[in-house]
Motif scaffolding. Structure first.
Motif, mmCIF file in Angstrom:
data_model
loop_
_atom_site.group_PDB
_atom_site.id
_atom_site.type_symbol
_atom_site.label_atom_id
_atom_site.label_comp_id
_atom_site.label_asym_id
_atom_site.label_seq_id
_atom_site.Cartn_x
_atom_site.Cartn_y
_atom_site.Cartn_z
ATOM 1 N N TRP A 23 98.593 -30.333 25.109
ATOM 2 C CA TRP A 23 99.890 -29.662 25.240
ATOM 3 C C TRP A 23 100.674 -29.754 23.926
ATOM 4 C CZ3 TRP A 23 104.940 -31.911 25.627
ATOM 5 C CH2 TRP A 23 105.936 -30.982 25.926
ATOM 6 N N ILE A 24 100.648 -30.930 23.309
ATOM 7 C CA ILE A 24 101.331 -31.107 22.027
ATOM 8 C C ILE A 24 100.678 -30.233 20.957
ATOM 9 C CG2 ILE A 24 101.784 -32.765 20.170
ATOM 10 C CD1 ILE A 24 102.150 -34.882 22.412
ATOM 11 N N GLY A 25 99.350 -30.170 20.944
ATOM 12 C CA GLY A 25 98.651 -29.332 19.978
ATOM 13 C C GLY A 25 98.956 -27.858 20.164
ATOM 14 N N ASP A 26 99.017 -27.406 21.406
ATOM 15 C CA ASP A 26 99.340 -26.006 21.671
ATOM 16 C C ASP A 26 100.775 -25.696 21.277
ATOM 17 O OD1 ASP A 26 98.616 -23.461 22.540
ATOM 18 O OD2 ASP A 26 99.411 -23.816 24.552
ATOM 19 N N ARG A 27 101.668 -26.623 21.539
ATOM 20 C CA ARG A 27 103.073 -26.424 21.165
ATOM 21 C C ARG A 27 103.235 -26.357 19.647
ATOM 22 N NH1 ARG A 27 108.174 -26.910 23.391
ATOM 23 N NH2 ARG A 27 109.703 -27.948 22.077
ATOM 24 N N ARG A 28 102.512 -27.222 18.934
ATOM 25 C CA ARG A 28 102.560 -27.184 17.467
ATOM 26 C C ARG A 28 102.007 -25.876 16.934
ATOM 27 N NH1 ARG A 28 99.666 -31.531 14.559
ATOM 28 N NH2 ARG A 28 100.715 -30.559 12.805
ATOM 29 N N ARG A 29 100.932 -25.353 17.573
ATOM 30 C CA ARG A 29 100.361 -24.099 17.103
ATOM 31 C C ARG A 29 101.320 -22.940 17.335
ATOM 32 N NH1 ARG A 29 94.783 -21.786 19.214
ATOM 33 N NH2 ARG A 29 95.525 -22.956 20.964
ATOM 34 N N MET A 30 102.017 -22.941 18.450
ATOM 35 C CA MET A 30 102.949 -21.846 18.733
ATOM 36 C C MET A 30 104.178 -21.869 17.813
ATOM 37 S SD MET A 30 101.788 -19.935 20.927
ATOM 38 C CE MET A 30 100.375 -19.917 21.979
ATOM 39 N N ARG A 31 104.536 -23.041 17.297
ATOM 40 C CA ARG A 31 105.727 -23.164 16.456
ATOM 41 C C ARG A 31 105.401 -23.329 14.969
ATOM 42 N NH1 ARG A 31 110.553 -24.743 19.106
ATOM 43 N NH2 ARG A 31 110.265 -24.700 21.335
ATOM 44 N N ARG A 32 104.199 -22.969 14.552
ATOM 45 C CA ARG A 32 103.830 -23.163 13.149
ATOM 46 C C ARG A 32 104.604 -22.208 12.251
ATOM 47 N NH1 ARG A 32 99.505 -20.475 15.561
ATOM 48 N NH2 ARG A 32 99.020 -18.485 14.611
ATOM 49 N N ARG A 33 104.835 -22.645 11.041
ATOM 50 C CA ARG A 33 105.602 -21.837 10.085
ATOM 51 C C ARG A 33 104.727 -20.779 9.434
ATOM 52 N NH1 ARG A 33 110.374 -25.186 7.662
ATOM 53 N NH2 ARG A 33 110.496 -26.817 9.216
ATOM 54 N N ASN A 34 103.532 -21.151 9.038
ATOM 55 C CA ASN A 34 102.627 -20.217 8.374
ATOM 56 C C ASN A 34 101.688 -19.626 9.433
ATOM 57 O OD1 ASN A 34 100.962 -18.814 6.710
ATOM 58 N ND2 ASN A 34 100.326 -20.573 5.465
ATOM 59 N N MET A 35 101.905 -18.380 9.788
ATOM 60 C CA MET A 35 101.124 -17.745 10.844
ATOM 61 C C MET A 35 99.672 -17.505 10.457
ATOM 62 S SD MET A 35 102.713 -17.419 13.522
ATOM 63 C CE MET A 35 104.360 -17.713 14.085
ATOM 64 N N ASP A 36 99.357 -17.595 9.176
ATOM 65 C CA ASP A 36 97.984 -17.390 8.734
ATOM 66 C C ASP A 36 97.119 -18.639 8.921
ATOM 67 O OD1 ASP A 36 98.480 -14.796 8.020
ATOM 68 O OD2 ASP A 36 99.047 -15.322 5.960
#
Length: 68
Positions: A23-36
């Protein structure tokens, strides 16, 4: 508590811990700054299956523990 119920509770707790990490990993992926920068871990399916396993294992272990 017998050994099988204890094993189910331990496995359920491990699955719940894996679900929390996913869940933490998915949340970090959704809120990442660099979309690439896309990761390679499928966090959503890992979260889903580990949460399902945790609910089932803890439920069965709790049922045995309570004697129902």
């Amino acid at each position: 508590m017998n050994d099988s119920a204890r094993l189910m509770v331990i496995a359920g707790a491990v699955a719940a811990l894996v679900a929390l990490v996913a869940w933490i990993g998915d949340r970090r992926r959704m809120r990442r700054r660099n979309m690439d920068r896309v990761g390679f871990m499928p966090w959503t399916p890992i979260f889903f299956w580990s949460l399902l396993a945790a609910v089932l294992l803890l439920g069965l272990g709790g049922r045995t523990l309570l004697g129902a």
